[in-house]
Design an enzyme around this catalytic site. Structure first.
Site, PDB file in Angstrom:
ATOM      1  N   GLU A 194       0.817  -1.207   0.000  1.00  0.00           N
ATOM      2  CA  GLU A 194       0.000   0.000   0.000  1.00  0.00           C
ATOM      3  C   GLU A 194       0.859   1.268   0.000  1.00  0.00           C
ATOM      4  O   GLU A 194       0.582   2.213  -0.722  1.00  0.00           O
ATOM      5  CB  GLU A 194      -0.893  -0.049   1.241  1.00  0.00           C
ATOM      6  CG  GLU A 194      -1.665   1.193   1.561  1.00  0.00           C
ATOM      7  CD  GLU A 194      -2.833   1.385   0.622  1.00  0.00           C
ATOM      8  OE1 GLU A 194      -3.089   0.488  -0.191  1.00  0.00           O
ATOM      9  OE2 GLU A 194      -3.469   2.446   0.704  1.00  0.00           O
ATOM     10  N   ASP A 195       1.905   1.281   0.785  1.00  0.00           N
ATOM     11  CA  ASP A 195       2.628   2.529   1.038  1.00  0.00           C
ATOM     12  C   ASP A 195       4.014   2.638   0.426  1.00  0.00           C
ATOM     13  O   ASP A 195       4.607   3.706   0.434  1.00  0.00           O
ATOM     14  CB  ASP A 195       2.801   2.735   2.559  1.00  0.00           C
ATOM     15  CG  ASP A 195       1.476   3.026   3.227  1.00  0.00           C
ATOM     16  OD1 ASP A 195       0.513   3.298   2.507  1.00  0.00           O
ATOM     17  OD2 ASP A 195       1.419   2.972   4.460  1.00  0.00           O
TER      18      ASP A 195
END
Ligand code: MN
Length: 760
Positions: A115-116
């Protein structure tokens, strides 16, 4: 920069690259010490793994840790700590508090990487295999949906549940993730706190409950309350502390004789008192409108015995018999969740007995195994694999229901959430088919719910039921132990009325789908009718005109329009008035617009500087919502309604959690400024024991209070108890609270509280 993304990222991350204040933090940091601390936390994580792990598994966990450290390097949380503390903490919760194994720990360590950071799902699959990448994929999907959309939007909620139904570990890790974010919520802005805490109360706490993670559910609820209603939370926390000494003494007094008797019988056991959670005390106070002092079950006594698997049930009942020999039980207060565990697996024997000093006390009796399962839930079952066969199949059964309910893509997703949530938290009953198979249904379920539980076709064609051989209507509410047989007819069709009495998500969504199908058919006929009628009126059949008509008749969609035409609800007279409106609108529209702008300006100016709204803290037009009647000093937020502009609610409004979690994208910040100029109407409820001159005294207190004006006062007396409602004009909450405090001092008054809504 993508503003949206940046905003939501702040839940967990902040980037260090071009942010001055954070660079300052970074400069002061001793990197060596930090590295040591990261390793220390990692070792602590390894130690907390309950099950023995193989060298191979250990190597994989290390690989995941190293990858996560590298991926999150140079990123910090809002608190200023290295980001990697977060995935380690989430993994720690999975291991220590949920008792999960190596797969979950690896996934927890990696849960934010895809996600990051630059790491892709393909990287994960290459390094750790298919199983782990599937779980990470589920986690990423959920976080895309939940965190980035600022709210649990209906359609997306379905996806969350689907990802969850794929592998239950996805949701367990997501709960651990949320728990750690809640534990560190103090570093977030007030708006973020309220949003995240509301979502937690709305979704995560019920899910934790459903999965049997009792202590995590309790902590999520308490933290949720702490941030959505800090006043109430602090008040109860303080009172619990104040009364602790006294409670301990009482618990000791209660326990002594029980302890002695159990020892004499040769039991190995632990016995202790546990206070109820702040959240549950708060709920009880709010629901029953009682004070802290009036709640009799602030705590419960728990007896946990060591017992061989084959003796568990009889041992628990023997303990029950010993306890009730000493203290008299309350007749209807026995709950046997050992013979029939709850569907989240909870097993225990609960009873309420008359303790010393004439106080009712709840006693919970269970074995060590049951206690551990109740606290750690689903995940603790590896330890008791055999004994929990049935429990596991129940969870499987529940997941199957989730999957099934999701299969129907037609049902209104938002309604589905509410139906589904209802089912998450409700109590259960156990009923039987004619052949004796047991079915679990939520309390309040009717014969029709049961019919849909058996099969959709049986539900759709049901005409009545036989409960314990007796003929009953479909709306008949079932009780535990009922044996139910459904009567069907091929001519039967689902009707709108059915929705009024079914309670299960399954029945509701199946009925809605069938009704929609019926409506669609009628609407198709309506379309043809419409064409003919428009021709008569010389209106062209065009999509622009149809759209205009939808908004003219205030309908949700085109299908509804055609449907109403088909059933005659919209006919020639209505269509004529539409035509008239259309012709006149054309002339007026320019004039109207100018007028509108002018009134808006004067209204805004006329208000004075009371409330500022939005990120820019502007003065906009607003209405105070009647459901909670905010006054200056209240923690408030603005909600953009579809037809009434911005409405202001209190953060602890009964509707707030629903609004914040469903429609966070329509929520705007709001803050009071310059609050001492005007008075606001607030309602106060006063209850107590009726005596001569009481009303007089109450009004005296109010008129003595500086600058308070009373608008109305209403008293009802029944059986020597009075119940009063007072409407007063006050300046702010401080003012109101002082008044409430003084009213509480009046002799005979037993409770005073602010009413949520003010009926005028
Ligand atoms: Mn996270």
């Amino acid at each position: 920069m993508n503003e949206h993304k940046a905003h939501t990222k702040s839940i967990e991350t902040i980037s260090t690259a071009n942010n001055n204040s954070n660079n300052n933090i970074a400069l002061q940091i001793d990197e060596e010490a930090e590295k040591k601390e990261i390793l220390r936390r990692y070792r602590k994580l390894l130690k907390s793994i309950k099950r023995k792990i193989t060298p191979e598994e250990r190597k994989n966990i290390r690989k995941a840790f190293d990858l996560a450290v590298k991926a999150h390097a140079n990123i910090r949380r809002k608190s200023g700590e290295p980001y990697i503390y977060h995935p380690i903490a989430v993994a720690q919760i999975c291991a220590e508090e949920m008792g999960l194994g190596d797969t979950s720990i690896i996934c927890a360590l990696l849960h934010d990487t895809v996600e990051d950071t630059d790491i892709t799902l393909q990287d994960i699959e290459k390094l750790f295999g298919k199983k782990i990448s599937t779980i990470i994929n589920g986690l990423t999907k959920i976080s895309n949906v939940l965190d980035n959309n600022k709210s649990i939007q209906a359609e997306n909620f379905r996806k969350v549940l689907l990802a969850m139904a794929e592998d239950v570990r996805v949701i367990l890790i997501k709960i651990a993730d949320r728990l750690h974010n809640m534990r560190t919520l103090e570093h977030m802005s007030r708006e973020q706190q309220i949003k995240i805490a509301s979502e937690t109360l709305f979704l995560y706490a019920p899910l934790a409950h459903r999965l049997g993670l009792n202590s995590i559910k309790t902590e999520l609820e308490d933290l949720g309350l702490k941030y959505t209603n800090p006043e109430a939370y602090n008040e109860i926390a303080e009172k619990l502390k104040e009364t602790e000494e006294e409670r301990k003494k009482y618990i000791n007094k209660f326990i002594q004789p029980v302890k002695k008797a159990l020892e004499e019988k040769g039991f190995k056991f632990r016995i202790f008192g546990r206070p109820k959670s702040i959240y549950s005390i708060h709920n009880k106070m709010a629901k029953k409108h009682v004070t802290f002092e009036e709640i009799y079950d602030i705590f419960a006594i728990r007896i946990v015995i060591d017992s061989e698997p084959e003796n568990e049930k009889s041992d628990c009942w023997e303990v029950y018999s010993i306890v009730t020999d000493i203290y008299h039980p309350y007749p209807d207060r026995l709950r046997d969740w050992i013979s029939t565990p709850k569907s989240n697996g909870y097993e225990s024997l609960h009873t309420t007995v008359m303790g010393p000093e004439g106080k009712w006390v709840e006693v919970q009796i269970r074995t060590t195994r049951m206690d551990e399962l109740a606290e750690k839930g689903y995940a603790a079952h590896w330890k008791y694999k055999e004994a929990s066969q049935e429990r596991e199949s129940r969870l499987e059964e529940w997941l199957r229901k989730v999957r099934e309910a999701l299969e129907n893509p037609d049902s209104d997703a938002l309604e589905f959430i509410d139906d589904f949530k209802l089912n998450l938290f409700s109590d259960e009953i156990y009923v039987f088919t004619p052949k004796g198979d047991m079915k679990t249904l939520p309390a309040g379920a009717t014969a029709l719910d049961f019919a849909f539980e058996i099969h959709t076709k049986i539900g759709e064609h049901a005409i009545g039921a036989k409960v314990n051989q007796k003929l009953v209507p479909l709306s008949h509410v079932l009780q535990s132990g009922d044996q139910v047989e459904i009567l069907t007819s091929t001519k039967q069709k689902p009707s709108e009325d059915w929705l009024k009495f079914v309670v299960t998500a399954r029945a509701k969504s199946k009925i809605k789908a069938a009704l929609k199908e019926q409506r669609k058919k009628v609407a198709e006929e309506g379309k043809e009718v419409m064409k003919r009628k428009l021709q008569k009126l010389d209106i062209p059949f065009e999509s622009d005109i149809i759209n205009e008509m939808i908004s003219f008749f205030k309908l949700p969609n085109v299908m509804e329009l055609y449907y109403r035409v088909a059933v005659g609800n919209i006919d020639l007279p209505e269509l004529k008035s539409f035509k008239k409106y259309k012709e006149s609108k054309h002339k007026k529209s320019t004039v109207e617009n100018n007028e509108k702008i002018e009134t808006l300006v004067t209204r805004t100016r006329g208000k004075g500087d009371l409330l500022v709204i939005g990120d820019k803290m502007e003065q906009l037009d607003y209405k105070l919502s009647p459901c909670c009647n905010p006054i200056p000093g209240d923690d408030v937020f603005g909600f953009i309604t579809t037809d009434e502009g911005i409405k202001i609610h209190r953060v602890n409004c009964p509707n707030a959690i629903h609004l914040l979690s469903h429609y966070a994208y329509r929520v705007v910040k709001a803050k009071w400024v310059n609050e001492h100029l005007l008075s606001f109407l607030a309602g106060i409820k006063v209850k107590g024991i009726d005596k001569l001159g009481l009303v007089n005294e109450i009004t005296k207190v109010i008129s003595n209070e500086h600058q308070v004006n009373m608008r109305s006062i209403k008293f009802d007396t029944e059986d020597g108890l009075f119940d009063g409602e007072i409407m007063v004009y006050v300046h702010d909450t401080k003012h109101l609270n002082r008044l409430i405090k003084n009213l509480k001092k009046v002799e005979g008054v037993t409770s005073v509280y602010r009413m949520d809504g003010v009926e005028s």
